[in-house]
Design an enzyme around this catalytic site. Sequence first.
Site: not given
Ligand SMILES: O=C(O)CCC(=O)C(=O)O
Length: 305
Positions: A49, A170, A128
Amino acid sequence: MAKLLKKPVKLALIQLACTADKAHNLSHARNKVLEAVKQHNAGIVVLPECFNSPYGTKYFPKYAETLLPSPPTESQSPTFHALSRLAKEAKIYLVGGSIPEYEESSKKLFNTSLTFGPSGELLATHRKVHLFDIDIPGKITFRESEVLSPGNKITIVDLPEYGRIAIAICYDIRFPELATIAARKGAFLLLYPGAFNLTTGALHWELQARAKAVDNQVYVGLCSPSRDMDADYNAWGHSMVVDPNAEILGELDEKEGTVVAELKGERIEEVRKGIPIYTQRRFDVYPDISKDVKLEEEGQPPVGG
Ligand SMILES: O=C(O)CCC(=O)C(=O)O
């Protein structure tokens, strides 16, 4: 049952050391991808990411590139063209982590993943869907929605040589519907470029990966940037590949590296035969949520959305 994965494939996840220098990140990513292909004969390669910028809301506007109308020009999106050239040069399927995207028509920013095929063709775009807005007092507060807008589609991509994969980013992993729907639509692999942090990474990174694998009896790959304690955001690292029985096939620590695993269709079949939840579901008791979701060939737009 039709084969979900037509032939074995090596999956490589590149846990890249991402810096504030976009040009460096692009050339470094290229070196690492070519190395994974040369050393391991990887057929599917994944980047993390926000691999070409630091991770943080203040950086998104500065590093954002314009992807629409597609294809963008080189100056609108150097990353689009670098990834497309790289996929073609290495003759691989390349899931290009994610980058901040600026959509001129709506003046909105997104966190967007681009996937290219071995001829350099764009196969899919995932924005996302679930923005990372959390507040754990004394530990971590993050609000992607201060600057980003969410995408509105599930991304399932057909790789003609291998089969179907799903891509999400993520925080999307915390919403099991995406994984369930993708698996029911025939994906053999769920890929999540992601950057968990030292709080939630320790708690949930491996748990999420293995949970998605065991619930759906598919392969799962999570690809993080390496950890930089001098950066504003400290990524968890620990990129990993998990098999359909939730066994970890390969995992990195927090440092830069590449994890490679061979994925085999027979393993999915074996696991599903052993624990046959696929034929034991009770859609007379609860609905099959995948039925309401349309894929591209059923009318979902391939880009944007
Ligand atoms: O869900 C998480 O604990 C981290 C999510 C995250 O860092 C993101 O979505 O960029």
